[in-house]
Every structure is written in C-alpha cells, then in structure tokens.
Scaffold this motif. Structure first.
Motif, short mmCIF file in Angstrom:
data_model
loop_
_atom_site.label_atom_id
_atom_site.label_comp_id
_atom_site.label_asym_id
_atom_site.label_seq_id
_atom_site.Cartn_x
_atom_site.Cartn_y
_atom_site.Cartn_z
N ILE A 4 2.79 10.56 -5.41
CA ILE A 4 1.61 10.39 -6.26
C ILE A 4 1.48 11.64 -7.13
O ILE A 4 1.55 12.75 -6.63
CB ILE A 4 0.33 10.22 -5.42
CG1 ILE A 4 0.48 9.06 -4.43
CG2 ILE A 4 -0.88 10.03 -6.31
CD1 ILE A 4 0.54 7.69 -5.03
N VAL A 10 -3.85 4.39 -9.19
CA VAL A 10 -3.74 4.12 -7.76
C VAL A 10 -4.86 3.17 -7.32
O VAL A 10 -5.84 2.99 -8.04
CB VAL A 10 -3.81 5.42 -6.92
CG1 VAL A 10 -2.61 6.29 -7.19
CG2 VAL A 10 -5.09 6.16 -7.17
N LEU A 80 0.17 3.52 -5.00
CA LEU A 80 0.46 3.46 -6.42
C LEU A 80 0.39 2.02 -6.89
O LEU A 80 0.80 1.10 -6.18
CB LEU A 80 1.86 4.02 -6.68
CG LEU A 80 2.24 4.27 -8.12
CD1 LEU A 80 1.48 5.46 -8.68
CD2 LEU A 80 3.73 4.50 -8.25
N PRO A 88 -0.97 -3.02 -5.69
CA PRO A 88 -0.47 -1.82 -5.03
C PRO A 88 0.97 -2.03 -4.57
O PRO A 88 1.34 -3.13 -4.16
CB PRO A 88 -1.40 -1.63 -3.83
CG PRO A 88 -2.05 -2.95 -3.64
CD PRO A 88 -2.09 -3.61 -4.97
#
Length: 119
Positions: A4, A10, A80, A88
C-alpha cells in the motif's frame, strides 16, 4: 516492496458494517503511510473527535476547540481496490525489464491480482 502506498485507492474490509456505524465497505485514498506502526491514514475513514487546547495566534485570533480528524487504521484491515472492477483485491509483484539509455534493468512492479467475489 510496499503493498500500500500514498495515493492508492483502498477499501476497508473489516470492522463494523456501515449499518452499525462502522466503516467496512467504504473506499478512500491513502493520505499517509505509517511504516513503523503498520498503519495508514485514509481520507474520509475512521474519524475521531480531537479536543485541542485553546491558544492564541500572533494576530490574536483564538484557536482550539473540537475537531474531527482521520485516525490511523491497521494495514491488515484494508485492501487495495482493483482499478478495473472497483473491488478489493490482493497485490502481487512481477519483474519487468526496463531499458533506459541502452541499459536494461530488472524492476519490481506492483499489480492487482484477479479480484474474486468479495475479499
């Protein structure tokens, strides 16, 4: 290599659901990554009320009061978001060869793996 990074989109994948006043399922951009604590600050997620002491600036205006700010959230509680499916997904790395000025280098690149039904 970090999974990340600052600026990534996100989604919160754990915690209380939105019907119960939580943030699970919400999406936002990463404002800051706190590497030492394995936490991130996400825009619009995990708001807390912060009380600041009343003070005075150089011009004489009063500062302080009650304000709401984003608190850090643990990196394991977010995932993510795949730019194609907007769901996701997990993060992978692959090695790509980049040629610059006649020199070929191997560079590790992040990519979004296939997202399933729900993560």
């Amino acid at each position: 290599m970090a999974k990340i990074k600052k600026g990534d989109l996100v989604q919160v994948i754990s915690g209380a659901s939105q019907t119960r006043g939580g943030d699970r399922g919400k999406q936002g951009r990463v404002i800051e990554v706190l590497v030492e604590q394995n936490r991130v600050i996400v825009e619009g997620i995990n708001f807390v009320t912060k009380h600041t002491r009343v003070g005075q600036t150089q011009r004489g205006t009063k500062t302080g009061g009650i304000e709401t700010v984003e608190a850090p959230i643990h990196i394991s509680n977010i995932a993510l978001v795949d730019p194609d499916s907007k769901k996701p997904t997990r993060v992978g790395h692959r090695v790509e060869q980049v040629t610059k000025d006649g020199v070929t280098k191997d560079v590790r690149v992040r990519y979004a793996k296939k997202s399933g039904k729900d993560l």
